[in-house]
Write an enzyme that holds these catalytic residues in place. Sequence first.
Site, PDB file in Angstrom:
ATOM      1  N   ILE A   1      -0.540   4.219  -3.461  1.00 56.26           N
ATOM      2  CA  ILE A   1      -0.160   5.092  -2.359  1.00 56.26           C
ATOM      3  C   ILE A   1      -0.212   6.558  -2.760  1.00 56.26           C
ATOM      4  CG2 ILE A   1       2.327   5.066  -2.826  1.00 56.26           C
ATOM      5  CD1 ILE A   1       2.679   4.789   0.282  1.00 56.26           C
ATOM      6  N   HIS A   2      -0.391   6.801  -4.077  1.00 58.84           N
ATOM      7  CA  HIS A   2      -0.388   8.164  -4.589  1.00 58.84           C
ATOM      8  C   HIS A   2      -1.348   8.234  -5.784  1.00 58.84           C
ATOM      9  CE1 HIS A   2       1.158  11.778  -6.612  1.00 58.84           C
ATOM     10  NE2 HIS A   2       1.595  12.134  -5.414  1.00 58.84           N
TER      11      HIS A   2
ATOM     12  N   ASP B   1     -10.547 -26.829 -21.032  1.00 57.31           N
ATOM     13  CA  ASP B   1     -11.551 -27.361 -20.127  1.00 57.31           C
ATOM     14  C   ASP B   1     -12.083 -26.247 -19.228  1.00 57.31           C
ATOM     15  OD1 ASP B   1      -9.327 -27.088 -18.506  1.00 57.31           O
ATOM     16  OD2 ASP B   1      -9.213 -29.182 -17.934  1.00 57.31           O
TER      17      ASP B   1
ATOM     18  N   ASP C   1       4.680  -2.830   6.014  1.00 59.74           N
ATOM     19  CA  ASP C   1       4.264  -3.184   7.368  1.00 59.74           C
ATOM     20  C   ASP C   1       4.992  -4.425   7.858  1.00 59.74           C
ATOM     21  OD1 ASP C   1       2.007  -1.206   7.626  1.00 59.74           O
ATOM     22  OD2 ASP C   1       1.285  -2.356   5.902  1.00 59.74           O
TER      23      ASP C   1
END
Length: 144
Positions: free
Chosen positions: A81-82, A127, A10
């Site tokens: 995606i698959h 820690d 995108d």
Amino acid sequence: VKGLTWGAEDLAADIGALANKGTDGEYEFTYAMARSFCLLAAAAAGVAAFDTIDTDFRDAAATERRARASRRQGFVGKLAIHPAQVAPIHAAFSPTEAEIAWAERVIAAFQAAPGLGAVAFEGSMLDKPHLRQAERILAARGRG
């Protein structure tokens, strides 16, 4: 908001790029930066970060390798995606037996020293961030 993700494809389309990866198969700087910002924004918001898709759905080993890298870097999942990508992604985001054993030992070390902010552990000092990491590993057990 439960989680954040980002879209490499995108973003490339939105900015008019011809590709989002270099000839080595790694994300170009702009996309690596967007990916990192997604991870950091999710951490700042206290929500899950999910890595973007891999368009190459035929190479299960590569999908799993990239998903393991995503997990190592702090993402808690990866978009698929698959359907062929689901099993390799689940495998990559499932803690190993060695990780689970380490996490259990870390938690035991902190439980043996209640109230302390740091503990001696197998030749080093751990820690609270290590304790949180151990807790996350055990929480992820069984999710895959």
